[in-house]
Write a protein that holds these residues in place. Structure first.
Motif, PDB file in Angstrom:
ATOM      1  N   ASP A   1       0.821  -1.213   0.000  1.00  0.00           N
ATOM      2  CA  ASP A   1       0.000   0.000   0.000  1.00  0.00           C
ATOM      3  C   ASP A   1       0.852   1.258   0.000  1.00  0.00           C
ATOM      4  OD1 ASP A   1      -2.575  -1.125  -0.045  1.00  0.00           O
ATOM      5  OD2 ASP A   1      -2.537  -1.472   2.114  1.00  0.00           O
ATOM      6  N   PHE A   2       1.868   1.295   0.852  1.00  0.00           N
ATOM      7  CA  PHE A   2       2.694   2.500   0.963  1.00  0.00           C
ATOM      8  C   PHE A   2       3.451   2.779  -0.330  1.00  0.00           C
ATOM      9  CE2 PHE A   2       3.274   2.652   5.895  1.00  0.00           C
ATOM     10  CZ  PHE A   2       1.924   2.916   6.026  1.00  0.00           C
ATOM     11  N   HIS A   3       3.902   1.731  -0.993  1.00  0.00           N
ATOM     12  CA  HIS A   3       4.588   1.934  -2.271  1.00  0.00           C
ATOM     13  C   HIS A   3       3.635   2.566  -3.285  1.00  0.00           C
ATOM     14  CE1 HIS A   3       7.418   1.310  -5.507  1.00  0.00           C
ATOM     15  NE2 HIS A   3       6.531   0.597  -6.196  1.00  0.00           N
ATOM     16  N   VAL A   4       2.395   2.056  -3.331  1.00  0.00           N
ATOM     17  CA  VAL A   4       1.391   2.624  -4.233  1.00  0.00           C
ATOM     18  C   VAL A   4       1.073   4.067  -3.844  1.00  0.00           C
ATOM     19  CG1 VAL A   4      -1.062   2.496  -4.823  1.00  0.00           C
ATOM     20  CG2 VAL A   4       0.348   0.449  -4.950  1.00  0.00           C
ATOM     21  N   ASP A   5       0.886   4.329  -2.556  1.00  0.00           N
ATOM     22  CA  ASP A   5       0.558   5.689  -2.114  1.00  0.00           C
ATOM     23  C   ASP A   5       1.603   6.697  -2.579  1.00  0.00           C
ATOM     24  OD1 ASP A   5      -1.702   4.755  -0.821  1.00  0.00           O
ATOM     25  OD2 ASP A   5      -0.744   4.636   1.144  1.00  0.00           O
ATOM     26  N   GLU A   6       2.876   6.324  -2.434  1.00  0.00           N
ATOM     27  CA  GLU A   6       3.942   7.251  -2.824  1.00  0.00           C
ATOM     28  C   GLU A   6       3.928   7.506  -4.328  1.00  0.00           C
ATOM     29  OE1 GLU A   6       8.677   8.060  -1.940  1.00  0.00           O
ATOM     30  OE2 GLU A   6       7.757   6.158  -1.328  1.00  0.00           O
ATOM     31  N   LEU A   7       3.694   6.451  -5.101  1.00  0.00           N
ATOM     32  CA  LEU A   7       3.678   6.623  -6.558  1.00  0.00           C
ATOM     33  C   LEU A   7       2.421   7.358  -7.026  1.00  0.00           C
ATOM     34  CD1 LEU A   7       5.141   3.244  -7.857  1.00  0.00           C
ATOM     35  CD2 LEU A   7       6.315   5.385  -7.312  1.00  0.00           C
ATOM     36  N   VAL A   8       1.289   7.156  -6.339  1.00  0.00           N
ATOM     37  CA  VAL A   8       0.082   7.919  -6.668  1.00  0.00           C
ATOM     38  C   VAL A   8       0.339   9.406  -6.448  1.00  0.00           C
ATOM     39  CG1 VAL A   8      -2.263   8.436  -5.879  1.00  0.00           C
ATOM     40  CG2 VAL A   8      -1.602   6.074  -6.321  1.00  0.00           C
ATOM     41  N   GLN A   9       1.001   9.750  -5.345  1.00  0.00           N
ATOM     42  CA  GLN A   9       1.292  11.163  -5.090  1.00  0.00           C
ATOM     43  C   GLN A   9       2.168  11.743  -6.193  1.00  0.00           C
ATOM     44  OE1 GLN A   9      -0.112  12.832  -2.533  1.00  0.00           O
ATOM     45  NE2 GLN A   9       0.772  14.785  -3.146  1.00  0.00           N
ATOM     46  N   GLN A  10       3.131  10.961  -6.664  1.00  0.00           N
ATOM     47  CA  GLN A  10       3.952  11.427  -7.783  1.00  0.00           C
ATOM     48  C   GLN A  10       3.097  11.625  -9.027  1.00  0.00           C
ATOM     49  OE1 GLN A  10       7.579   9.213  -8.542  1.00  0.00           O
ATOM     50  NE2 GLN A  10       7.825   8.721  -6.376  1.00  0.00           N
ATOM     51  N   GLY A  11       2.208  10.667  -9.298  1.00  0.00           N
ATOM     52  CA  GLY A  11       1.353  10.779 -10.466  1.00  0.00           C
ATOM     53  C   GLY A  11       0.419  11.968 -10.407  1.00  0.00           C
ATOM     54  N   LEU A  12      -0.059  12.285  -9.209  1.00  0.00           N
ATOM     55  CA  LEU A  12      -0.969  13.423  -9.057  1.00  0.00           C
ATOM     56  C   LEU A  12      -0.288  14.754  -9.366  1.00  0.00           C
ATOM     57  CD1 LEU A  12      -2.832  12.253  -5.845  1.00  0.00           C
ATOM     58  CD2 LEU A  12      -3.913  12.694  -8.060  1.00  0.00           C
ATOM     59  N   ARG A  13       1.033  14.778  -9.285  1.00  0.00           N
ATOM     60  CA  ARG A  13       1.756  16.018  -9.619  1.00  0.00           C
ATOM     61  C   ARG A  13       1.990  16.162 -11.126  1.00  0.00           C
ATOM     62  NH1 ARG A  13       4.753  14.660  -4.751  1.00  0.00           N
ATOM     63  NH2 ARG A  13       6.418  13.709  -6.009  1.00  0.00           N
ATOM     64  N   SER A  14       1.650  15.143 -11.887  1.00  0.00           N
ATOM     65  CA  SER A  14       1.878  15.167 -13.330  1.00  0.00           C
ATOM     66  C   SER A  14       0.862  16.056 -14.046  1.00  0.00           C
ATOM     67  CB  SER A  14       1.777  13.740 -13.886  1.00  0.00           C
ATOM     68  OG  SER A  14       1.688  13.747 -15.294  1.00  0.00           O
ATOM     69  N   ARG A  15       1.275  16.656 -15.141  1.00  0.00           N
ATOM     70  CA  ARG A  15       0.351  17.424 -15.982  1.00  0.00           C
ATOM     71  C   ARG A  15      -0.699  16.509 -16.612  1.00  0.00           C
ATOM     72  NH1 ARG A  15       4.434  19.818 -20.222  1.00  0.00           N
ATOM     73  NH2 ARG A  15       5.712  19.760 -18.311  1.00  0.00           N
ATOM     74  N   PHE A  16      -0.426  15.194 -16.603  1.00  0.00           N
ATOM     75  CA  PHE A  16      -1.351  14.231 -17.200  1.00  0.00           C
ATOM     76  C   PHE A  16      -2.256  13.558 -16.160  1.00  0.00           C
ATOM     77  CE2 PHE A  16       2.511  14.173 -19.931  1.00  0.00           C
ATOM     78  CZ  PHE A  16       1.953  14.804 -21.038  1.00  0.00           C
ATOM     79  N   ALA A  17      -2.202  14.019 -14.914  1.00  0.00           N
ATOM     80  CA  ALA A  17      -3.046  13.420 -13.878  1.00  0.00           C
ATOM     81  C   ALA A  17      -4.516  13.599 -14.251  1.00  0.00           C
ATOM     82  CB  ALA A  17      -2.758  14.058 -12.523  1.00  0.00           C
ATOM     83  N   PRO A  18      -5.285  12.524 -14.280  1.00  0.00           N
ATOM     84  CA  PRO A  18      -6.663  12.606 -14.777  1.00  0.00           C
ATOM     85  C   PRO A  18      -7.667  12.909 -13.669  1.00  0.00           C
ATOM     86  CG  PRO A  18      -6.155  10.339 -14.293  1.00  0.00           C
ATOM     87  CD  PRO A  18      -4.914  11.142 -13.946  1.00  0.00           C
ATOM     88  N   ARG A  19      -8.872  13.229 -14.068  1.00  0.00           N
ATOM     89  CA  ARG A  19     -10.030  13.093 -13.192  1.00  0.00           C
ATOM     90  C   ARG A  19     -10.708  11.802 -13.652  1.00  0.00           C
ATOM     91  NH1 ARG A  19     -13.528  18.196 -11.583  1.00  0.00           N
ATOM     92  NH2 ARG A  19     -14.107  16.621 -10.025  1.00  0.00           N
ATOM     93  N   GLY A  20     -10.303  10.713 -13.018  1.00  0.00           N
ATOM     94  CA  GLY A  20     -10.686   9.398 -13.491  1.00  0.00           C
ATOM     95  C   GLY A  20     -12.090   9.003 -13.085  1.00  0.00           C
ATOM     96  N   ARG A  21     -12.509   7.825 -13.515  1.00  0.00           N
ATOM     97  CA  ARG A  21     -13.830   7.268 -13.218  1.00  0.00           C
ATOM     98  C   ARG A  21     -13.688   6.126 -12.226  1.00  0.00           C
ATOM     99  NH1 ARG A  21     -17.722   8.313 -16.893  1.00  0.00           N
ATOM    100  NH2 ARG A  21     -19.075   7.579 -15.188  1.00  0.00           N
TER     101      ARG A  21
END
Length: 400
Positions: A342-362
């Motif tokens: 879980d923690f590995h995913v959480d850290e990578l999600v935070q990185q992804g959220l900083r991307s210009r390509f971070a979506p508003r997903g479904r």
């Protein structure tokens, strides 16, 4: 340029639709420091925040300190046996009068030795007798509202906030048989700071969708994502929950796949064939098995970080089991593997959220808990935005 405008807050409505129609919150809600400051005012200065457990204060003089919304706080048990939450800020020159936790006869400011009783009363102020119009009674440590819910201590920095307990009526029936207030466990270690937003942490802990995928294997397969459900709670509820059926009775995260400590005695047959996940945002999340409760207390520090306290509860007699240490080691080994994923995913999600390509997903139907959190959040975001726009602004609160 600021993101705090009508267009931004209007866009949040789509995150509160039914789960199969909703989209995720904007990435800025997890990464933007201006929004983090707004969120502090919207949530952490007005909502009930978990700070610990009542059993941490067994004897008069026992105390512990925390910081919430940048406010240093002492929680103590007075000579009369009651619990008090107090500002830790000396009313002389703003020095903190206590750190850490322990037992004290009084709180003595180390700077100038002003002395406060356990209830915050100023009882000693050296060399102040010549000071004009100095009144010791008016220089007590400010008291902060607190409530105790099933053994968990909550504070609220807003003197006008509605009481907590009535707003948790929607979860009382589902937690009743676990008797959290009677449970005990080792005192948790000091909080750890993690490099992701507190909402990423809370969302992951309640995400039924990822369980059969990220955690696939013998430590988790008996709790399949397909058996998750997300009961609705009243619109004004201070908490919500997720249920997850299990493939066998009294399932647990360890090598045996079953409870190794005494099962909570009041549980029904139905309760013994499921797990319960209870959330009291913005600060407390519970993973409720049938012999142990894992609690997570969250304290945001920045848009991209939060402090996390993790503790475990069980029936008191479990602590006296001669095999307690070995059983806990077996549980901890499994939980650490799952939490590490879980923690590995959480850290990578935070990185992804900083991307210009971070979506508003479904969302999948197995992510119903995320939508429940969105409803809780967006109502409060909109209310704070309406406050900032002034009394002439139209009311835009989405739920009663």
């Amino acid at each position: 340029m600021t993101i705090l405008n009508d267009q931004f807050f209007d866009s949040l409505a789509s995150s509160t639709l039914d789960t199969l129609e909703a989209e995720t919150l904007p990435a800025a809600c997890y990464t933007d420091e201006e929004f983090h400051a707004f969120e502090k005012a919207a949530l952490f200065e007005h909502e009930w925040l978990c700070v610990g457990r009542a059993e941490w204060l067994e004897e008069p003089g026992d105390f512990f300190t925390v910081t919430r919304a940048d406010e240093p706080i002492i929680v103590s048990r007075t000579r009369g046996g009651s619990i008090k939450a107090l500002s830790a800020v000396c009313q002389h020159r703003a020095m903190l009068v206590a750190e850490g936790h322990g037992n004290a006869r009084a709180f003595v400011c180390p700077y100038h030795h002003w002395t406060y009783d356990l209830d915050g009363t100023l009882v000693g102020a050296p060399a102040m007798s010549r000071t004009c119009n100095f009144d010791k009674k008016s220089a007590a440590l400010p008291e902060i509202r607190h409530e105790i819910w099933h053994g968990f201590i909550f504070i609220n920095l807003d003197a006008e906030a509605a009481p907590l307990a009535p707003r948790l009526a929607g979860v009382e029936d589902v937690v009743a048989n676990y008797a959290f207030e009677d449970l005990r466990g080792p005192r948790p270690e000091e909080p750890t700071i993690f490099p992701w937003n507190w909402k990423v942490m809370l969302e992951n802990n309640n995400d039924g969708y990822h369980a059969s995928r990220l955690h696939a294997g013998p430590l988790h397969d008996f709790i399949p994502s397909g058996l998750a459900s997300f009961p609705e709670v009243p619109a004004d509820s201070a908490g919500y929950y997720r249920l997850n059926g299990t493939l066998h009775k009294n399932a647990a995260f360890n090598a045996t796949q079953k409870a190794v400590f005494p099962v909570f005695p009041k549980l029904t047959e139905e309760e013994q064939n499921r797990l319960l996940f209870v959330n009291l945002p913005p600060s407390l999340s519970l993973v409720v098995l049938n012999d142990t409760v894992l609690y997570l207390i969250m304290d945001p520090r920045t848009a991209g970080s939060h402090a996390l306290t993790i503790g475990t509860l069980m029936v008191p007699e479990a602590l006296d089991d001669p095999l307690y240490e070995l059983k806990m080691k077996m549980n901890d080994t499994a939980v650490e593997e799952i939490v590490g994923q879980d923690f590995h995913v959480d850290e990578l999600v935070q990185q992804g959220l900083r991307s210009r390509f971070a979506p508003r997903g479904r969302y999948s139907w197995q992510e119903g808990a995320q939508r429940l959190l969105n409803v809780w959040l967006v109502d409060r975001y909109r209310a704070e935005w309406d406050r900032r726009r002034g009394p002439s602004a139209p009311v835009t609160r989405l739920h009663a």
